[in-house]
Design a protein around this motif. Sequence first.
Motif, PDB file in Angstrom:
ATOM      1  N   GLN A   1       0.905  -1.384   0.084  1.00  0.00           N
ATOM      2  CA  GLN A   1      -0.106   0.074  -0.039  1.00  0.00           C
ATOM      3  C   GLN A   1       0.816   1.257   0.070  1.00  0.00           C
ATOM      4  O   GLN A   1       1.712   1.400  -0.829  1.00  0.00           O
ATOM      5  CB  GLN A   1      -0.940   0.038   1.144  1.00  0.00           C
ATOM      6  CG  GLN A   1      -2.081  -1.212   0.846  1.00  0.00           C
ATOM      7  CD  GLN A   1      -3.175  -1.072   1.917  1.00  0.00           C
ATOM      8  OE1 GLN A   1      -3.264  -0.216   2.811  1.00  0.00           O
ATOM      9  NE2 GLN A   1      -3.941  -1.942   1.580  1.00  0.00           N
ATOM     10  N   ASP A   2       0.478   2.306   0.836  1.00  0.00           N
ATOM     11  CA  ASP A   2       1.565   3.335   0.924  1.00  0.00           C
ATOM     12  C   ASP A   2       2.549   3.427   1.724  1.00  0.00           C
ATOM     13  O   ASP A   2       3.478   4.394   1.902  1.00  0.00           O
ATOM     14  CB  ASP A   2       0.446   4.488   1.425  1.00  0.00           C
ATOM     15  CG  ASP A   2       0.034   4.468   2.838  1.00  0.00           C
ATOM     16  OD1 ASP A   2       0.062   3.297   3.191  1.00  0.00           O
ATOM     17  OD2 ASP A   2      -0.472   5.469   3.153  1.00  0.00           O
ATOM     18  N   ALA A   3       3.120   2.347   2.172  1.00  0.00           N
ATOM     19  CA  ALA A   3       4.225   2.122   3.366  1.00  0.00           C
ATOM     20  C   ALA A   3       5.481   2.093   2.125  1.00  0.00           C
ATOM     21  O   ALA A   3       5.475   1.008   1.164  1.00  0.00           O
ATOM     22  CB  ALA A   3       4.192   0.906   4.086  1.00  0.00           C
ATOM     23  N   LEU A   4       6.446   2.702   2.276  1.00  0.00           N
ATOM     24  CA  LEU A   4       7.853   2.513   1.432  1.00  0.00           C
ATOM     25  C   LEU A   4       8.540   1.449   1.644  1.00  0.00           C
ATOM     26  O   LEU A   4       9.135   0.724   1.145  1.00  0.00           O
ATOM     27  CB  LEU A   4       8.479   3.883   1.300  1.00  0.00           C
ATOM     28  CG  LEU A   4       7.609   5.136   0.625  1.00  0.00           C
ATOM     29  CD1 LEU A   4       8.497   6.083   0.641  1.00  0.00           C
ATOM     30  CD2 LEU A   4       7.040   4.864  -0.693  1.00  0.00           C
ATOM     31  N   GLU A   5       8.954   1.225   3.309  1.00  0.00           N
ATOM     32  CA  GLU A   5       9.701   0.271   3.706  1.00  0.00           C
ATOM     33  C   GLU A   5       9.384   0.085   5.069  1.00  0.00           C
ATOM     34  O   GLU A   5       8.760   0.717   5.767  1.00  0.00           O
ATOM     35  CB  GLU A   5      11.060   0.706   3.581  1.00  0.00           C
ATOM     36  CG  GLU A   5      11.569   1.783   4.518  1.00  0.00           C
ATOM     37  CD  GLU A   5      13.213   1.954   4.273  1.00  0.00           C
ATOM     38  OE1 GLU A   5      13.717   1.902   3.180  1.00  0.00           O
ATOM     39  OE2 GLU A   5      13.659   2.549   5.289  1.00  0.00           O
ATOM     40  N   VAL A   6       9.953  -0.978   5.773  1.00  0.00           N
ATOM     41  CA  VAL A   6       9.774  -1.201   7.241  1.00  0.00           C
ATOM     42  C   VAL A   6      11.289  -1.318   7.547  1.00  0.00           C
ATOM     43  O   VAL A   6      12.095  -2.033   6.936  1.00  0.00           O
ATOM     44  CB  VAL A   6       8.988  -2.488   7.537  1.00  0.00           C
ATOM     45  CG1 VAL A   6       9.521  -3.853   6.979  1.00  0.00           C
ATOM     46  CG2 VAL A   6       9.053  -2.599   8.994  1.00  0.00           C
ATOM     47  N   THR A   7      11.499  -0.410   8.655  1.00  0.00           N
ATOM     48  CA  THR A   7      12.774  -0.485   9.190  1.00  0.00           C
ATOM     49  C   THR A   7      12.867  -1.023  10.641  1.00  0.00           C
ATOM     50  O   THR A   7      11.950  -0.849  11.564  1.00  0.00           O
ATOM     51  CB  THR A   7      13.227   1.097   9.302  1.00  0.00           C
ATOM     52  OG1 THR A   7      13.231   1.751   8.086  1.00  0.00           O
ATOM     53  CG2 THR A   7      14.778   1.013   9.760  1.00  0.00           C
ATOM     54  N   TRP A   8      13.721  -1.957  10.821  1.00  0.00           N
ATOM     55  CA  TRP A   8      13.818  -2.509  12.259  1.00  0.00           C
ATOM     56  C   TRP A   8      14.860  -1.825  13.026  1.00  0.00           C
ATOM     57  O   TRP A   8      15.930  -1.574  12.839  1.00  0.00           O
ATOM     58  CB  TRP A   8      14.324  -3.945  12.072  1.00  0.00           C
ATOM     59  CG  TRP A   8      13.287  -4.799  11.325  1.00  0.00           C
ATOM     60  CD1 TRP A   8      13.024  -5.048   9.928  1.00  0.00           C
ATOM     61  CD2 TRP A   8      11.875  -5.324  11.931  1.00  0.00           C
ATOM     62  NE1 TRP A   8      12.116  -5.692   9.505  1.00  0.00           N
ATOM     63  CE2 TRP A   8      11.243  -5.803  10.845  1.00  0.00           C
ATOM     64  CE3 TRP A   8      11.266  -5.210  13.154  1.00  0.00           C
ATOM     65  CZ2 TRP A   8      10.056  -6.393  10.897  1.00  0.00           C
ATOM     66  CZ3 TRP A   8      10.258  -5.888  13.229  1.00  0.00           C
ATOM     67  CH2 TRP A   8       9.561  -6.551  12.235  1.00  0.00           C
ATOM     68  N   PHE A   9      14.278  -1.473  14.264  1.00  0.00           N
ATOM     69  CA  PHE A   9      15.379  -0.785  15.347  1.00  0.00           C
ATOM     70  C   PHE A   9      15.198  -1.390  16.373  1.00  0.00           C
ATOM     71  O   PHE A   9      14.343  -2.110  17.011  1.00  0.00           O
ATOM     72  CB  PHE A   9      14.505   0.688  15.599  1.00  0.00           C
ATOM     73  CG  PHE A   9      14.532   1.541  14.571  1.00  0.00           C
ATOM     74  CD1 PHE A   9      15.442   2.478  14.278  1.00  0.00           C
ATOM     75  CD2 PHE A   9      13.175   1.625  13.401  1.00  0.00           C
ATOM     76  CE1 PHE A   9      15.365   3.473  13.365  1.00  0.00           C
ATOM     77  CE2 PHE A   9      13.269   2.548  12.661  1.00  0.00           C
ATOM     78  CZ  PHE A   9      14.154   3.493  12.182  1.00  0.00           C
TER      79      PHE A   9
END
Length: 199
Positions: A158-166
Amino acid sequence: MAVRTPDPDPDGEDDDLSQFSEPPADASNPAWLSEFELAEARRRLPMLYVEAIPVRTDGTGQVTELGILLRSTPLGEMTRTIVSGRVRFGETVRDALFRHIENDLGPMAFPLLPPQPVPFTVAEYFPIPGVSAFHDDRQHAVSLAYVVPVTGTCEPRQDALEVTWFSPEEAASDALSDEMEGGRGTLIRNALASLGLLR
């Protein structure tokens, strides 16, 4: 399904109100609102949302990473957020959580939802800044917030470009909090506190 209040029948003979209903905006879910109906509802009613902070855990169940989404706003600004979305009429909270996690992280995320989902907090979003730590220009929303372990591959959709893990330490930082939309940095810290990870 939208229902309009009919004008009174001057003769009092016509009790059939079916002529005043509109076809559903989404035939697969007749309770789904059109854009116009949603805007009207947002002006008058609090909306119910679920929010999920996806996490990775180690073999002992300790949280090692938190997944934060990167999104682009309609104005072209880059912001960080979490999995979030409305609960549909007739939908269980569990089903809403699963649907939004799949929508934002993809079908291979494999979330581990407990048999009875219990939120770590309830967040209230207001259109007027300063009423609470959470803000949403569009509406007054009440959100049930969850920490949800995921075991699969997360491919944003959808509109998420990426998921970043912190790491928990990085997720609690002021720098990340400043990037989060709507005060969700506070929500991340509340999640870490509920897990005993806020130092």
